[in-house]
Write an enzyme that holds these catalytic residues in place. Structure first.
Site, PDB file in Angstrom:
ATOM      1  N   GLU A  43       0.783  -1.155  -0.042  1.00 51.64           N
ATOM      2  CA  GLU A  43       0.002   0.223   0.075  1.00 51.64           C
ATOM      3  C   GLU A  43       0.758   1.198  -0.002  1.00 51.64           C
ATOM      4  O   GLU A  43       2.016   1.081   0.521  1.00 51.64           O
ATOM      5  CB  GLU A  43      -1.016   0.013   1.233  1.00 51.64           C
ATOM      6  CG  GLU A  43      -1.886   1.057   1.222  1.00 51.64           C
ATOM      7  CD  GLU A  43      -2.692   1.194   2.466  1.00 51.64           C
ATOM      8  OE1 GLU A  43      -3.972   1.674   2.508  1.00 51.64           O
ATOM      9  OE2 GLU A  43      -2.332   0.522   3.444  1.00 51.64           O
ATOM     10  N   LYS A 114     -10.232   0.935  -2.614  1.00 46.64           N
ATOM     11  CA  LYS A 114     -10.458   0.642  -1.039  1.00 46.64           C
ATOM     12  C   LYS A 114     -11.792   0.993  -0.109  1.00 46.64           C
ATOM     13  O   LYS A 114     -11.919   2.354  -0.440  1.00 46.64           O
ATOM     14  CB  LYS A 114      -9.115   1.290  -0.554  1.00 46.64           C
ATOM     15  CG  LYS A 114      -9.065   0.966   1.025  1.00 46.64           C
ATOM     16  CD  LYS A 114      -7.828   1.276   1.746  1.00 46.64           C
ATOM     17  CE  LYS A 114      -7.523   0.972   3.258  1.00 46.64           C
ATOM     18  NZ  LYS A 114      -6.587   1.589   4.007  1.00 46.64           N
ATOM     19  N   CYS A 157      -5.068  -3.372   2.953  1.00 45.35           N
ATOM     20  CA  CYS A 157      -4.715  -3.196   4.558  1.00 45.35           C
ATOM     21  C   CYS A 157      -5.966  -3.211   5.359  1.00 45.35           C
ATOM     22  O   CYS A 157      -6.379  -4.374   5.768  1.00 45.35           O
ATOM     23  CB  CYS A 157      -4.198  -1.607   4.265  1.00 45.35           C
ATOM     24  SG  CYS A 157      -3.248  -1.553   5.913  1.00 45.35           S
TER      25      CYS A 157
END
Length: 271
Positions: A43, A114, A157
């Site tokens: 990331e 995300k 993440c």
């Protein structure tokens, strides 16, 4: 699907786009020289810095990062997971936290924005408000179906704390799940490994988790330990705390064995 080597890259990205891209290229080169055919970056691999600086440079970061990923995939003839990087969102002053999967010809196979944003007061005294600069994605990630590499699902993440996203990928047929991350050092020591193992075990899938490590800028410290985990939850490779790579074999025979021995996905009552 055949057996092949995959690599999870570990970096200490900083607020310097070009320095980060040079480091990423060196680590991709290392992974390929060791035989990797599927390579994942962490990331924010191309820029980790203050939010205001990320926004100010977002257009340049996006443009140069996407060009870089296409170039690397073509040059090394590998499939690359482009960790994540900012994509400016029109009329918002914000960005998407974006990850892409690129094939050896430089073509984009999958893109995911995300969904779960990291708005957390960490007990070490740091406060994170990802939503202050990032627009949450509105769609669950997709799965890329590959006869060569297996079926690949994406996430980023903080998503790892939401098992329903990975069950969605599992329902779509994922064999390999990517979790590129910049996990905080404080939460990582207690939660990183166990969460990743849980996602692998409950979905009987490989997990490839590239990671940020060390002091990225200011008080921002990341956990490291980029890992590759097999469908039984066994850690096959761990990059430790220094920049480098975790590399391991992805084996269809292992997937079949675990899913035969522990057919939990077939025993689900609720969906």
């Amino acid at each position: 699907m055949k057996s092949y080597l995959a690599a999870a890259i570990q970096m200490s990205s900083v607020p310097n786009l070009h320095k980060n891209l040079i480091e990423a290229e060196e680590l991709i080169d290392l992974a390929v020289r060791r035989g990797a055919e599927l390579v994942g970056l962490p990331e924010n691999f191309s820029f980790m810095g203050e939010e205001k600086d990320k926004l100010a440079q977002a257009d340049e970061i996006y443009r140069e990062t996407t060009q870089f990923l296409r170039k690397m995939a073509q040059r090394f003839q590998v499939t690359i997971l482009g960790g994540s990087f900012p994509l400016p969102v029109e009329n918002t002053g914000k960005v998407y936290n974006t990850t892409v999967l690129i094939d050896p010809s430089g073509e984009e196979l999958l893109r995911y924005y995300k969904v779960h944003l990291f708005d957390v007061n960490v007990p070490d005294g740091n406060t994170y408000r990802e939503s202050s600069t990032v627009v949450a994605g509105q769609e669950l990630p997709s799965v890329y179906f590959s006869e060569k590499l297996g079926n690949i699902g994406l996430s980023v993440c903080y998503d790892v704390r939401f098992p329903e996203l990975y069950r969605h990928l599992s329902d779509k047929g994922a064999d390999v799940m990517f979790v590129p991350a910049a996990f905080t050092a404080f939460t990582g020591k207690d939660h990183w490994q166990v969460l990743l193992q849980a996602r692998a075990i409950e979905n009987t899938a490989y997990v490839i988790a590239p990671a940020q490590t060390g002091n990225n800028y200011g008080r921002r410290h990341t956990h490291g330990h980029a890992v590759i985990i097999d469908p039984w939850g066994v850690i096959l490779a761990d990059a430790g705390e220094q920049p480098g790579i975790a590399i391991a074999e992805i084996k269809p025979s292992r997937l079949e064995q675990v899913r035969r021995q522990m057919p939990s996905l077939e025993h689900r009552i609720f969906s």
